[in-house]
Design a protein around this motif. Sequence first.
Motif, PDB file in Angstrom:
ATOM      1  N   ASP A 133       9.704   1.932   7.184  1.00 44.80           N
ATOM      2  CA  ASP A 133       9.242   0.565   6.924  1.00 44.80           C
ATOM      3  C   ASP A 133       9.716  -0.436   7.977  1.00 44.80           C
ATOM      4  N   MET A 136       0.830  -1.214   0.000  1.00 44.64           N
ATOM      5  CA  MET A 136       0.000   0.000   0.000  1.00 44.64           C
ATOM      6  C   MET A 136       0.860   1.259   0.000  1.00 44.64           C
ATOM      7  N   THR A 161      -5.219  -2.350   9.401  1.00 41.70           N
ATOM      8  CA  THR A 161      -6.307  -3.065  10.077  1.00 41.70           C
ATOM      9  C   THR A 161      -5.719  -3.989  11.152  1.00 41.70           C
TER      10      THR A 161
HETATM   11  P1  NAD Z   1       2.460  -4.916   3.547  1.00 42.32           P
HETATM   12  O1  NAD Z   1       2.804  -6.109   4.395  1.00 42.32           O
HETATM   13  O2  NAD Z   1       2.800  -4.960   2.084  1.00 42.32           O
HETATM   14  O3  NAD Z   1       3.125  -3.593   4.160  1.00 42.32           O
HETATM   15  C1  NAD Z   1       3.235  -3.324   5.527  1.00 42.32           C
HETATM   16  C2  NAD Z   1       4.628  -2.735   5.746  1.00 42.32           C
HETATM   17  O4  NAD Z   1       4.759  -2.246   7.084  1.00 42.32           O
HETATM   18  C3  NAD Z   1       5.735  -3.752   5.532  1.00 42.32           C
HETATM   19  O5  NAD Z   1       6.533  -3.344   4.428  1.00 42.32           O
HETATM   20  C4  NAD Z   1       6.518  -3.717   6.856  1.00 42.32           C
HETATM   21  O6  NAD Z   1       7.922  -3.807   6.681  1.00 42.32           O
HETATM   22  C5  NAD Z   1       6.142  -2.343   7.391  1.00 42.32           C
HETATM   23  N1  NAD Z   1       6.446  -2.144   8.819  1.00 42.32           N
HETATM   24  C6  NAD Z   1       6.811  -3.061   9.753  1.00 42.32           C
HETATM   25  N2  NAD Z   1       7.084  -2.441  10.937  1.00 42.32           N
HETATM   26  C7  NAD Z   1       6.896  -1.106  10.726  1.00 42.32           C
HETATM   27  C8  NAD Z   1       7.032   0.055  11.559  1.00 42.32           C
HETATM   28  N3  NAD Z   1       7.401  -0.027  12.843  1.00 42.32           N
HETATM   29  N4  NAD Z   1       6.707   1.257  11.022  1.00 42.32           N
HETATM   30  C9  NAD Z   1       6.331   1.370   9.736  1.00 42.32           C
HETATM   31  N5  NAD Z   1       6.214   0.294   8.888  1.00 42.32           N
HETATM   32  C10 NAD Z   1       6.489  -0.910   9.388  1.00 42.32           C
HETATM   33  O7  NAD Z   1       0.901  -4.697   3.750  1.00 42.32           O
HETATM   34  P2  NAD Z   1      -0.084  -3.797   2.841  1.00 42.32           P
HETATM   35  O8  NAD Z   1      -0.781  -4.665   1.869  1.00 42.32           O
HETATM   36  O9  NAD Z   1       0.654  -2.588   2.387  1.00 42.32           O
HETATM   37  O10 NAD Z   1      -1.192  -3.422   3.939  1.00 42.32           O
HETATM   38  C11 NAD Z   1      -0.832  -2.655   5.092  1.00 42.32           C
HETATM   39  C12 NAD Z   1      -2.040  -2.556   6.026  1.00 42.32           C
HETATM   40  O11 NAD Z   1      -3.096  -1.846   5.369  1.00 42.32           O
HETATM   41  C13 NAD Z   1      -2.667  -3.904   6.422  1.00 42.32           C
HETATM   42  O12 NAD Z   1      -3.112  -3.817   7.763  1.00 42.32           O
HETATM   43  C14 NAD Z   1      -3.866  -4.044   5.484  1.00 42.32           C
HETATM   44  O13 NAD Z   1      -4.912  -4.842   6.026  1.00 42.32           O
HETATM   45  C15 NAD Z   1      -4.293  -2.604   5.388  1.00 42.32           C
HETATM   46  N6  NAD Z   1      -5.072  -2.231   4.202  1.00 42.32           N
HETATM   47  C16 NAD Z   1      -6.020  -1.296   4.396  1.00 42.32           C
HETATM   48  C17 NAD Z   1      -6.734  -0.786   3.330  1.00 42.32           C
HETATM   49  C18 NAD Z   1      -7.708   0.334   3.570  1.00 42.32           C
HETATM   50  O14 NAD Z   1      -8.302   0.852   2.605  1.00 42.32           O
HETATM   51  N7  NAD Z   1      -7.892   0.748   4.832  1.00 42.32           N
HETATM   52  C19 NAD Z   1      -6.491  -1.271   2.041  1.00 42.32           C
HETATM   53  C20 NAD Z   1      -5.500  -2.228   1.861  1.00 42.32           C
HETATM   54  C21 NAD Z   1      -4.782  -2.691   2.964  1.00 42.32           C
END
Ligand code: NAD
Length: 233
Positions: free
Chosen positions: A31, A11, A72
């Motif tokens: 990240d 995202m 989430t």
């Molecule tokens: P992803 O696993 O690709 O990305 C999450 C990132 O967070 C990873 O790259 C990880 O290294 C990083 N991370 C770990 N520790 C961290 C820290 N202390 N600070 C900052 N970053 C850190 O997941 P994604 O597909 O990008 O989704 C991320 C979140 O968003 C999930 O919870 C997903 O359910 C949610 N999501 C929400 C929506 C929405 O519209 N609200 C849409 C899609 C996904």
Amino acid sequence: MKIALLGYGRMGKEIEKIAVSRGHEIVIRKDVDDKIDITLADVAIDFSIPTVAFNNISNCINHQIPVISGTTGWLNEYTKAVNLCEEKQGAFIYASNFSLGVNIFFELNKNLARMMTNLNQYKVSLEEIHHTQKLDAPSGTAISLANDIIAEHSNYKQWKLEESIENTINITAKRIDDIPGTHTVTYKSEVDTITIEHIAHNRQGFALGAVIAAEWIVGKTGVFTMNDVLNIG
Ligand code: NAD
């Protein structure tokens, strides 16, 4: 606008593309759990992981940086975030789903739940399908649909994952490669079925909604929802 991305996974990268195309600058890409100077940004967008979301959000609020969160699976700490935001007069939006289509789907479901309230011959159920890397189940969107939309506007008062119990909303969560997010609400009786479904084709809709929310919140104080941003509901 100077934007901090808290989480630079699927995202975060999608949000960067849309933010840059709308003339914004990404000044922080966090990240991992390292130290950042959040005050370099005008606004922060958190799409990280459930265990760190609250820390990311509270760091922004404590430094008076407006923050949008789409992570989430951390909602047991949501009330703490709201209280902190009110205490510090910060600005904060959490949405389980930032896409315009899903927020319209939420409103359709409110109306449908109200219409079905006294039609006891129909039993409601939810199904969500996401990619296999998703950390939480059921999805935040399914929880919003169950708690804030259906339970709030019907006689159902709670949901259960993978369990069909009288008077509860049964949620089924499926994990299939490469599915960005599909949510289906079904009302089934002996004689027929009503189904409404939202299918995300990619992550762009979520990312665009998050950037629009970030543009909207700068200069405001308070805890808001996507209904405020999109002016619906
Ligand atoms: P992803 O696993 O690709 O990305 C999450 C990132 O967070 C990873 O790259 C990880 O290294 C990083 N991370 C770990 N520790 C961290 C820290 N202390 N600070 C900052 N970053 C850190 O997941 P994604 O597909 O990008 O989704 C991320 C979140 O968003 C999930 O919870 C997903 O359910 C949610 N999501 C929400 C929506 C929405 O519209 N609200 C849409 C899609 C996904």
